[in-house]
Design a protein around this motif. Structure first.
Motif, PDB file in Angstrom:
ATOM      1  N   LEU A  95       0.884  -0.998  -0.072  1.00  0.00           N
ATOM      2  CA  LEU A  95       0.223   0.194  -0.217  1.00  0.00           C
ATOM      3  C   LEU A  95       0.877   1.554   0.019  1.00  0.00           C
ATOM      4  O   LEU A  95       0.228   2.579  -0.244  1.00  0.00           O
ATOM      5  N   GLY A  96       1.614   1.322   0.568  1.00  0.00           N
ATOM      6  CA  GLY A  96       3.224   2.573   0.535  1.00  0.00           C
ATOM      7  C   GLY A  96       3.594   2.395  -1.435  1.00  0.00           C
ATOM      8  O   GLY A  96       3.601   4.035  -0.687  1.00  0.00           O
ATOM      9  N   THR A  97       3.248   1.808  -2.155  1.00  0.00           N
ATOM     10  CA  THR A  97       3.513   2.740  -3.640  1.00  0.00           C
ATOM     11  C   THR A  97       2.378   3.414  -3.774  1.00  0.00           C
ATOM     12  O   THR A  97       2.809   3.554  -4.630  1.00  0.00           O
ATOM     13  N   LEU A  98       1.123   2.969  -3.282  1.00  0.00           N
ATOM     14  CA  LEU A  98      -0.102   4.080  -3.645  1.00  0.00           C
ATOM     15  C   LEU A  98      -0.030   5.048  -3.153  1.00  0.00           C
ATOM     16  O   LEU A  98      -0.456   5.330  -3.993  1.00  0.00           O
ATOM     17  N   TYR A  99       0.842   4.457  -2.024  1.00  0.00           N
ATOM     18  CA  TYR A  99       0.539   5.984  -1.096  1.00  0.00           C
ATOM     19  C   TYR A  99       1.588   6.549  -0.473  1.00  0.00           C
ATOM     20  O   TYR A  99       2.060   6.389   0.639  1.00  0.00           O
ATOM     21  N   PRO A 100       2.720   6.809  -1.219  1.00  0.00           N
ATOM     22  CA  PRO A 100       3.867   7.040  -0.823  1.00  0.00           C
ATOM     23  C   PRO A 100       4.167   7.986   0.203  1.00  0.00           C
ATOM     24  O   PRO A 100       5.011   8.082   1.295  1.00  0.00           O
ATOM     25  N   THR A 101       3.299   9.345   0.265  1.00  0.00           N
ATOM     26  CA  THR A 101       3.775  10.559   0.895  1.00  0.00           C
ATOM     27  C   THR A 101       3.951   9.901   2.928  1.00  0.00           C
ATOM     28  O   THR A 101       4.088  10.182   3.110  1.00  0.00           O
ATOM     29  N   TYR A 102       3.195   8.905   2.884  1.00  0.00           N
ATOM     30  CA  TYR A 102       2.429   8.876   4.718  1.00  0.00           C
ATOM     31  C   TYR A 102       4.024   7.151   4.735  1.00  0.00           C
ATOM     32  O   TYR A 102       3.377   7.318   6.577  1.00  0.00           O
ATOM     33  N   GLY A 103       4.869   7.048   4.155  1.00  0.00           N
ATOM     34  CA  GLY A 103       5.708   6.253   4.924  1.00  0.00           C
ATOM     35  C   GLY A 103       5.655   5.003   5.281  1.00  0.00           C
ATOM     36  O   GLY A 103       5.901   4.410   6.289  1.00  0.00           O
ATOM     37  N   PHE A 104       4.737   4.234   4.374  1.00  0.00           N
ATOM     38  CA  PHE A 104       3.263   2.759   5.278  1.00  0.00           C
ATOM     39  C   PHE A 104       4.725   2.075   5.341  1.00  0.00           C
ATOM     40  O   PHE A 104       4.887   0.907   5.869  1.00  0.00           O
ATOM     41  N   ALA A 105       5.788   1.799   4.340  1.00  0.00           N
ATOM     42  CA  ALA A 105       6.889   0.775   4.165  1.00  0.00           C
ATOM     43  C   ALA A 105       7.119   0.995   5.496  1.00  0.00           C
ATOM     44  O   ALA A 105       8.028   0.184   5.862  1.00  0.00           O
ATOM     45  N   ARG A 106       7.738   1.856   6.537  1.00  0.00           N
ATOM     46  CA  ARG A 106       8.407   2.689   6.843  1.00  0.00           C
ATOM     47  C   ARG A 106       7.883   1.894   8.487  1.00  0.00           C
ATOM     48  O   ARG A 106       8.051   1.587   9.593  1.00  0.00           O
ATOM     49  N   ASN A 107       6.751   3.223   8.677  1.00  0.00           N
ATOM     50  CA  ASN A 107       5.632   2.947   9.724  1.00  0.00           C
ATOM     51  C   ASN A 107       5.016   1.589   9.576  1.00  0.00           C
ATOM     52  O   ASN A 107       4.390   1.917  10.819  1.00  0.00           O
ATOM     53  N   LYS A 108       4.692   1.067   8.649  1.00  0.00           N
ATOM     54  CA  LYS A 108       3.238   0.052   8.718  1.00  0.00           C
ATOM     55  C   LYS A 108       2.284   0.336   9.191  1.00  0.00           C
ATOM     56  O   LYS A 108       1.599  -0.114  10.005  1.00  0.00           O
ATOM     57  N   GLY A 109       1.843   1.999   9.164  1.00  0.00           N
ATOM     58  CA  GLY A 109       0.356   2.857   9.693  1.00  0.00           C
ATOM     59  C   GLY A 109       0.017   3.283  11.051  1.00  0.00           C
ATOM     60  O   GLY A 109      -0.596   3.819  11.272  1.00  0.00           O
ATOM     61  N   TYR A 110       1.820   2.279  11.925  1.00  0.00           N
ATOM     62  CA  TYR A 110       1.988   3.126  13.079  1.00  0.00           C
ATOM     63  C   TYR A 110       1.407   4.422  13.630  1.00  0.00           C
ATOM     64  O   TYR A 110       1.957   5.562  12.712  1.00  0.00           O
ATOM     65  N   PRO A 111       1.067   5.341  14.907  1.00  0.00           N
ATOM     66  CA  PRO A 111       1.880   6.279  14.553  1.00  0.00           C
ATOM     67  C   PRO A 111       3.062   6.788  15.401  1.00  0.00           C
ATOM     68  O   PRO A 111       3.447   7.122  15.917  1.00  0.00           O
ATOM     69  N   THR A 112       4.114   6.500  14.049  1.00  0.00           N
ATOM     70  CA  THR A 112       5.052   7.400  14.528  1.00  0.00           C
ATOM     71  C   THR A 112       5.070   9.239  14.993  1.00  0.00           C
ATOM     72  O   THR A 112       4.040   9.957  13.704  1.00  0.00           O
ATOM     73  N   ALA A 113       6.001   9.888  15.099  1.00  0.00           N
ATOM     74  CA  ALA A 113       5.806  11.252  15.190  1.00  0.00           C
ATOM     75  C   ALA A 113       5.643  11.730  13.252  1.00  0.00           C
ATOM     76  O   ALA A 113       4.979  12.346  13.204  1.00  0.00           O
ATOM     77  N   GLU A 114       6.399  11.319  12.493  1.00  0.00           N
ATOM     78  CA  GLU A 114       6.598  11.553  11.074  1.00  0.00           C
ATOM     79  C   GLU A 114       5.263  11.074  11.137  1.00  0.00           C
ATOM     80  O   GLU A 114       4.958  11.893  10.210  1.00  0.00           O
ATOM     81  N   HIS A 115       4.417  10.112  10.846  1.00  0.00           N
ATOM     82  CA  HIS A 115       3.313  10.080  10.631  1.00  0.00           C
ATOM     83  C   HIS A 115       2.155  10.538  10.923  1.00  0.00           C
ATOM     84  O   HIS A 115       1.246  11.223  10.198  1.00  0.00           O
ATOM     85  N   ARG A 116       2.022  10.766  11.784  1.00  0.00           N
ATOM     86  CA  ARG A 116       1.221  12.006  12.453  1.00  0.00           C
ATOM     87  C   ARG A 116       1.283  13.338  12.142  1.00  0.00           C
ATOM     88  O   ARG A 116      -0.144  13.891  11.902  1.00  0.00           O
ATOM     89  N   GLU A 117       2.479  13.995  12.021  1.00  0.00           N
ATOM     90  CA  GLU A 117       2.522  15.494  11.483  1.00  0.00           C
ATOM     91  C   GLU A 117       1.955  15.371   9.789  1.00  0.00           C
ATOM     92  O   GLU A 117       2.044  15.850   9.542  1.00  0.00           O
ATOM     93  N   THR A 118       2.522  14.014   9.263  1.00  0.00           N
ATOM     94  CA  THR A 118       2.349  13.725   7.692  1.00  0.00           C
ATOM     95  C   THR A 118       0.501  14.297   7.990  1.00  0.00           C
ATOM     96  O   THR A 118       0.066  14.642   6.676  1.00  0.00           O
ATOM     97  N   VAL A 119      -0.149  12.880   8.535  1.00  0.00           N
ATOM     98  CA  VAL A 119      -1.290  13.407   8.761  1.00  0.00           C
ATOM     99  C   VAL A 119      -2.202  14.941   9.034  1.00  0.00           C
ATOM    100  O   VAL A 119      -3.145  15.250   8.489  1.00  0.00           O
ATOM    101  N   ALA A 120      -1.438  15.001   9.833  1.00  0.00           N
ATOM    102  CA  ALA A 120      -1.762  16.362  10.186  1.00  0.00           C
ATOM    103  C   ALA A 120      -2.069  17.630   9.503  1.00  0.00           C
ATOM    104  O   ALA A 120      -2.309  18.426   8.798  1.00  0.00           O
ATOM    105  N   ARG A 121      -0.804  17.142   8.578  1.00  0.00           N
ATOM    106  CA  ARG A 121      -0.623  18.112   7.216  1.00  0.00           C
ATOM    107  C   ARG A 121      -1.299  17.896   6.659  1.00  0.00           C
ATOM    108  O   ARG A 121      -2.084  18.857   5.366  1.00  0.00           O
TER     109      ARG A 121
END
Length: 238
Positions: free
Chosen positions: A187-213
């Motif tokens: 799914l990370g290849t479909l939505y690369p901005t969110y870093g799913f390959a790295r965070n697997k969807g978990y609420p890392t700081a980077e992931h939370r910031e991206t969703v907020a932005r």
């Protein structure tokens, strides 16, 4: 009438969900194993906490020989293993012919029903799918957690941290985790901005910031992302 009452009592015992202490679970499992005819299934899930993606559940059955081989390779709770270690056990399970089935619960189901109900639904579906592969109904299903799987017509033993205590549940946790991680990487290849390959969807700081932005993607759990709504700024300067 007495006979019917006894039959109903026996049926109730067979289908009962029992919350047990770890020592009692291990005692009962050893007794079933020693009897030589106890089919024991373990079920667990992966992905309760992420902001995005499905929750995936798995059910596993292993023979004693398969269990010994996997324990020798380091089988344990998937959360205590590296990604490489989980893949190694996954490959060994395939080589040994371990029986398993899995079921994902979608983001839509999670938002509609809540994560707990969605997880239990997926666990139940995985057990029923595995049941069709077995030569007889399991004598018990060891469930990781304190909640019984609704509507499952099999005896359930509920155990906190079963994935760390019962090998067949450890194996189920690995199947669920490996499958979910692979799905999130894809799914990370479909939505690369969110870093799913790295965070697997978990609420890392980077992931939370991206969703907020940027706001959530189509595979984000809206019920989990309510606090990360993008801020709309209005320029009020002349």
């Amino acid at each position: 009438m007495i006979l019917r009452s006894r039959e109903q009592s026996a049926a109730g015992e067979l289908l009962s969900s029992v919350r047990l202490e770890p020592g009692e679970v291990m005692k009962r499992l050893r007794a079933l194993r020693d009897s030589g005819n106890g089919v024991i299934v373990g079920t667990d899930e992966a992905g309760r906490g992420p902001l995005a993606g499905p929750v995936v559940a798995a059910a596993v059955f292993m023979t004693q020989e398969q269990e010994k081989s996997l324990l020798a390779l380091g089988l344990r709770d998937s959360k205590k293993m590296t990604a490489r270690g989980r893949e190694r056990i996954w490959e060994a399970m395939a080589e040994l012919g371990v029986l398993w089935r899995a079921q994902a619960a979608s983001v839509a189901r999670i938002d509609r029903e809540n994560i707990s109900r969605a997880s239990l639904w997926a666990m139940g579906r995985s057990v029923l799918r595995l049941r069709s592969l077995l030569w007889g109904d399991p004598l018990c299903v060891v469930v990781d957690g304190l909640l019984a799987v609704p509507g499952l017509p099999l005896r359930q033993w509920l155990l906190t941290s079963a994935d760390a205590l019962v090998p067949v549940v450890s194996a189920a946790s690995i199947v669920a985790k490996v499958l979910r991680d692979r799905a999130m990487t894809a799914l990370g290849t479909l939505y690369p901005t969110y870093g799913f390959a790295r965070n697997k969807g978990y609420p890392t700081a980077e992931h939370r910031e991206t969703v907020a932005r940027l706001g959530p993607s189509p595979i984000h759990r809206r019920s989990f992302c309510k606090g990360f709504t993008p801020v709309t700024r209005t320029d009020t300067e002349g």
